[in-house]
Design an enzyme around this catalytic site. Structure first.
Site, PDB file in Angstrom:
ATOM      1  N   ARG A 125      -0.885  -7.492   1.622  1.00 33.16           N
ATOM      2  CA  ARG A 125      -1.149  -7.749   3.044  1.00 33.16           C
ATOM      3  C   ARG A 125      -2.475  -7.192   3.544  1.00 33.16           C
ATOM      4  NH1 ARG A 125       4.194  -5.102   5.046  1.00 33.16           N
ATOM      5  NH2 ARG A 125       3.684  -3.892   3.183  1.00 33.16           N
ATOM      6  N   ASP A 137       6.372  -7.953   4.396  1.00 32.77           N
ATOM      7  CA  ASP A 137       5.949  -7.714   3.014  1.00 32.77           C
ATOM      8  C   ASP A 137       6.329  -8.914   2.135  1.00 32.77           C
ATOM      9  OD1 ASP A 137       5.412  -6.764   0.513  1.00 32.77           O
ATOM     10  OD2 ASP A 137       6.397  -4.824   0.822  1.00 32.77           O
ATOM     11  N   CYS A 196      -1.418  -1.136   4.390  1.00 31.47           N
ATOM     12  CA  CYS A 196      -0.065  -1.610   4.079  1.00 31.47           C
ATOM     13  C   CYS A 196       0.547  -0.635   3.077  1.00 31.47           C
ATOM     14  CB  CYS A 196      -0.065  -3.054   3.594  1.00 31.47           C
ATOM     15  SG  CYS A 196      -0.959  -3.354   2.048  1.00 31.47           S
TER      16      CYS A 196
HETATM   17  P1  4NP Z   1       1.612  -4.816   0.133  1.00 32.65           P
HETATM   18  O1  4NP Z   1       2.810  -5.303  -0.791  1.00 32.65           O
HETATM   19  O2  4NP Z   1       2.071  -3.539   0.819  1.00 32.65           O
HETATM   20  O3  4NP Z   1       1.453  -5.944   1.100  1.00 32.65           O
HETATM   21  O4  4NP Z   1       0.429  -4.613  -0.761  1.00 32.65           O
HETATM   22  C1  4NP Z   1       3.401  -4.466  -1.753  1.00 32.65           C
HETATM   23  C2  4NP Z   1       2.805  -4.314  -2.979  1.00 32.65           C
HETATM   24  C3  4NP Z   1       3.389  -3.521  -3.936  1.00 32.65           C
HETATM   25  C4  4NP Z   1       4.577  -2.879  -3.666  1.00 32.65           C
HETATM   26  C5  4NP Z   1       5.175  -3.040  -2.423  1.00 32.65           C
HETATM   27  C6  4NP Z   1       4.574  -3.820  -1.477  1.00 32.65           C
HETATM   28  N1  4NP Z   1       5.197  -2.077  -4.658  1.00 32.65           N
HETATM   29  O5  4NP Z   1       6.283  -1.551  -4.397  1.00 32.65           O
HETATM   30  O6  4NP Z   1       4.626  -1.931  -5.748  1.00 32.65           O
END
Ligand code: 4NP
Length: 166
Positions: free
Chosen positions: A25, A131, A19
């Site tokens: 995710r 997300d 992800c």
């Molecule tokens: P993930 O969610 O891709 O599902 O782990 C996110 C976690 C952090 C960030 C964006 C999406 N971020 O911009 O820090």
């Protein structure tokens, strides 16, 4: 990619889940899929890893909300530490499954060994795992539901992919 690619080698089948941040995710999918693989008795033949295309959270545990959602559903989220995606993955892993279209673009697009995690969603295939990072608790529950049903289908696909070397 409704099925999984055949094994690259006679050794461990390697699945990398990807992800953006590797704190919501793909770690959720990692914990659930690993649990389903153990339940199916395939944990000696399959290895699951996860990573994020972004490096901001490297070394950190899972997002607290993602971890709480998993704990509430009976999983153990405590071992996770975020890693960054390595572009060599499609050469070292049997399959790379990413959560959304942006992740897919970031890893260089579809190939025989790269696709969307939800290509294997038995209910609504081919979509994104949205997300949940900037949203509320509902988003994390929605992610878990998608991940659980898709992980069951991935285990079924793994049985097929591994059958050739039984
Ligand atoms: P993930 O969610 O891709 O599902 O782990 C996110 C976690 C952090 C960030 C964006 C999406 N971020 O911009 O820090």
């Amino acid at each position: 990619m409704p099925s999984l690619p055949p094994p690259r080698t006679a050794g461990t089948y390697r699945i990398e889940l990807v992800c953006l941040g590797n704190i919501c995710r793909s770690p959720t999918a990692h914990v659930v899929l690993e649990s389903r693989i153990a339940d199916a008795g395939l944990d000696d033949r399959v290895e699951v890893t996860s990573s994020g295309t972004g490096g901001w959270h490297v070394g950190n545990p899972m997002d607290e909300r993602a971890a709480a959602t998993l704990t509430g559903a009976g999983y153990d989220p405590t071992r996770h530490r975020a890693r960054q995606y390595d572009a060599a993955r499609p050469d070292t892993h049997d399959v790379v499954l990413v959560m959304d279209e942006a992740n897919l673009a970031d890893v260089g697009g579809r190939s025989a060994r790269v696709g969307l995690f939800r290509d294997l969603d038995p209910v609504d295939p081919g979509g994104e795992v949205p997300d949940p990072y900037y949203g509320g608790a509902d988003g994390f529950e929605e992610v878990l539901a998608m991940v659980e049903r898709t992980s069951d289908a991935i285990v079924a696909a793994l049985r097929d992919a591994l059958a050739g070397r039984d």
